[in-house]
Design an enzyme around this catalytic site. Sequence first.
Site, PDB file in Angstrom:
ATOM      1  N   SER A 141     -28.339 -20.796 -96.129  1.00 19.10           N
ATOM      2  CA  SER A 141     -27.133 -19.949 -96.174  1.00 19.10           C
ATOM      3  C   SER A 141     -25.966 -20.790 -95.668  1.00 19.10           C
ATOM      4  CB  SER A 141     -27.309 -18.734 -95.262  1.00 19.10           C
ATOM      5  OG  SER A 141     -26.056 -18.139 -94.981  1.00 19.10           O
ATOM      6  N   TYR A 154     -30.286 -15.926 -86.752  1.00 17.28           N
ATOM      7  CA  TYR A 154     -30.222 -16.086 -88.215  1.00 17.28           C
ATOM      8  C   TYR A 154     -29.550 -17.409 -88.584  1.00 17.28           C
ATOM      9  CZ  TYR A 154     -29.268 -15.194 -93.127  1.00 17.28           C
ATOM     10  OH  TYR A 154     -29.211 -15.313 -94.493  1.00 17.28           O
TER      11      TYR A 154
HETATM   12  N1  LIG Z   1     -27.575 -11.488 -98.910  1.00 22.55           N
HETATM   13  C1  LIG Z   1     -26.847 -12.459 -98.407  1.00 22.55           C
HETATM   14  O1  LIG Z   1     -25.631 -12.311 -98.136  1.00 22.55           O
HETATM   15  C2  LIG Z   1     -27.484 -13.819 -98.205  1.00 22.55           C
HETATM   16  C3  LIG Z   1     -26.636 -14.929 -98.014  1.00 22.55           C
HETATM   17  C4  LIG Z   1     -27.205 -16.187 -97.804  1.00 22.55           C
HETATM   18  C5  LIG Z   1     -28.587 -16.326 -97.796  1.00 22.55           C
HETATM   19  N2  LIG Z   1     -29.381 -15.229 -97.989  1.00 22.55           N
HETATM   20  C6  LIG Z   1     -30.825 -15.436 -97.925  1.00 22.55           C
HETATM   21  O2  LIG Z   1     -31.388 -15.078 -99.165  1.00 22.55           O
HETATM   22  C7  LIG Z   1     -32.755 -14.706 -98.992  1.00 22.55           C
HETATM   23  C8  LIG Z   1     -33.017 -13.415 -99.735  1.00 22.55           C
HETATM   24  O3  LIG Z   1     -32.228 -12.398 -99.174  1.00 22.55           O
HETATM   25  P1  LIG Z   1     -31.592 -11.212-100.025  1.00 22.55           P
HETATM   26  O4  LIG Z   1     -30.136 -11.273 -99.828  1.00 22.55           O
HETATM   27  O5  LIG Z   1     -32.145 -11.179-101.380  1.00 22.55           O
HETATM   28  O6  LIG Z   1     -32.108  -9.959 -99.128  1.00 22.55           O
HETATM   29  P2  LIG Z   1     -33.133  -8.787 -99.413  1.00 22.55           P
HETATM   30  O7  LIG Z   1     -32.729  -8.033-100.635  1.00 22.55           O
HETATM   31  O8  LIG Z   1     -33.236  -8.043 -98.133  1.00 22.55           O
HETATM   32  O9  LIG Z   1     -34.494  -9.539 -99.736  1.00 22.55           O
HETATM   33  C9  LIG Z   1     -35.318 -10.076 -98.726  1.00 22.55           C
HETATM   34  C10 LIG Z   1     -36.714 -10.258 -99.282  1.00 22.55           C
HETATM   35  O10 LIG Z   1     -37.530 -10.823 -98.242  1.00 22.55           O
HETATM   36  C11 LIG Z   1     -38.733 -10.068 -98.156  1.00 22.55           C
HETATM   37  N3  LIG Z   1     -39.275 -10.102 -96.812  1.00 22.55           N
HETATM   38  C12 LIG Z   1     -38.634  -9.781 -95.653  1.00 22.55           C
HETATM   39  N4  LIG Z   1     -39.484  -9.855 -94.616  1.00 22.55           N
HETATM   40  C13 LIG Z   1     -40.677 -10.241 -95.119  1.00 22.55           C
HETATM   41  C14 LIG Z   1     -41.959 -10.469 -94.553  1.00 22.55           C
HETATM   42  N5  LIG Z   1     -42.196 -10.309 -93.245  1.00 22.55           N
HETATM   43  N6  LIG Z   1     -42.967 -10.846 -95.358  1.00 22.55           N
HETATM   44  C15 LIG Z   1     -42.761 -10.983 -96.703  1.00 22.55           C
HETATM   45  N7  LIG Z   1     -41.575 -10.779 -97.293  1.00 22.55           N
HETATM   46  C16 LIG Z   1     -40.548 -10.405 -96.510  1.00 22.55           C
HETATM   47  C17 LIG Z   1     -38.344  -8.659 -98.576  1.00 22.55           C
HETATM   48  O11 LIG Z   1     -39.469  -7.973 -99.117  1.00 22.55           O
HETATM   49  P3  LIG Z   1     -40.314  -6.804 -98.398  1.00 22.55           P
HETATM   50  O12 LIG Z   1     -39.361  -6.013 -97.549  1.00 22.55           O
HETATM   51  O13 LIG Z   1     -40.886  -6.028 -99.536  1.00 22.55           O
HETATM   52  O14 LIG Z   1     -41.355  -7.531 -97.610  1.00 22.55           O
HETATM   53  C18 LIG Z   1     -37.347  -8.944 -99.691  1.00 22.55           C
HETATM   54  O15 LIG Z   1     -38.022  -9.123-100.915  1.00 22.55           O
HETATM   55  C19 LIG Z   1     -32.988 -14.640 -97.487  1.00 22.55           C
HETATM   56  O16 LIG Z   1     -33.641 -15.816 -97.053  1.00 22.55           O
HETATM   57  C20 LIG Z   1     -31.580 -14.570 -96.925  1.00 22.55           C
HETATM   58  O17 LIG Z   1     -31.507 -15.099 -95.619  1.00 22.55           O
HETATM   59  C21 LIG Z   1     -28.866 -13.995 -98.196  1.00 22.55           C
END
Ligand SMILES: NC(=O)c1ccc[n+]([C@@H]2O[C@H](COP(=O)([O-])OP(=O)(O)OC[C@H]3O[C@@H](n4cnc5c(N)ncnc54)[C@H](OP(=O)(O)O)[C@@H]3O)[C@@H](O)[C@H]2O)c1
Length: 266
Positions: A141, A154
């Site tokens: 990120s 984070y």
């Molecule tokens: N959204 C943003 O603004 C942003 C910006 C920069 C980077 N990111 C990064 O992008 C990645 C994806 O995030 P997103 O934005 O797509 O958020 P999201 O919609 O909340 O997706 C997160 C995913 O991680 C899974 N997950 C969480 N805890 C887990 C666990 N203990 N075991 C297995 N799976 C787990 C969740 O699935 P389940 O709940 O079904 O387990 C979900 O599929 C993350 O690494 C995040 O840090 C996000």
Amino acid sequence: MSDIRHAAVITGASSGIGLAYAQQLSQRGYDLILVARRKDRLEQLAFTLEEHSRSAVTTIVADLANEADLRRVQGVFSERKDISVLVNNAGVGALGPTSKVDVYSLENLVKVNVLALTTLSKAALSAFKARGHGLLVNIASVIAFGPSATAAAYGGSKAYVLNFSRSVEQEYTEGGITVQTILPGPVKSEFFSASGVAPPGFPEEHFMSADTLVETALRAFDMKERVTFPTLADTASWAEFEGARKKFYKSVLMTGKPAARYALAK
Ligand SMILES: NC(=O)c1ccc[n+]([C@@H]2O[C@H](COP(=O)([O-])OP(=O)(O)OC[C@H]3O[C@@H](n4cnc5c(N)ncnc54)[C@H](OP(=O)(O)O)[C@@H]3O)[C@@H](O)[C@H]2O)c1
């Protein structure tokens, strides 16, 4: 035309960026191994993808913070010889001032964002090395560059992802192994609600969609980029930053002496 099929493992495939990777890698012809905790979401996605593409989709319901579950996911890299991509995407925020976030959420963050990513990266890279090819995508990120009073663990975990990924990238300079690190800015997903906080009050247009993010990341991969900032307009600023970082690093690395300003009064 070769009939050999390749498979991609995507963690956190039940929503947001992981789900978009599943859809777009399926369009690129990969079979998929989708990992997350929410079984219903994974099964629905697998059903839809199999209906609309040639991809064979396997789901693994696993909590990556749980050691036994993590070992099960790690095991697929030795069981399946067709895996040529790992997208380490699962991640959590545990957002808020550290004093207000409970310790279990912080520990869970380290287990998912750092420990699971490290374990699965190693498993994938060992398998890729044995096969002579493979792509590891690690989702960091932009917060890796921005210490924040409401995202200490984070931001720290994403700085780890960046440094870890770039370091292993240096280990695999030969052969067909690629490591790509993605550093998104704000993305529309369930990320903030999963962390129990409201999304930051940026205007709506400052959030990228997960689909656009993944399209951009895949295009960047095709362009042979290894560190991808999907929102970076001026690539010269990254080159300048890297130049300054290397100069700074050299200046603090091996002088062997305290800097003059710390000289003890005699
Ligand atoms: N959204 C943003 O603004 C942003 C910006 C920069 C980077 N990111 C990064 O992008 C990645 C994806 O995030 P997103 O934005 O797509 O958020 P999201 O919609 O909340 O997706 C997160 C995913 O991680 C899974 N997950 C969480 N805890 C887990 C666990 N203990 N075991 C297995 N799976 C787990 C969740 O699935 P389940 O709940 O079904 O387990 C979900 O599929 C993350 O690494 C995040 O840090 C996000």
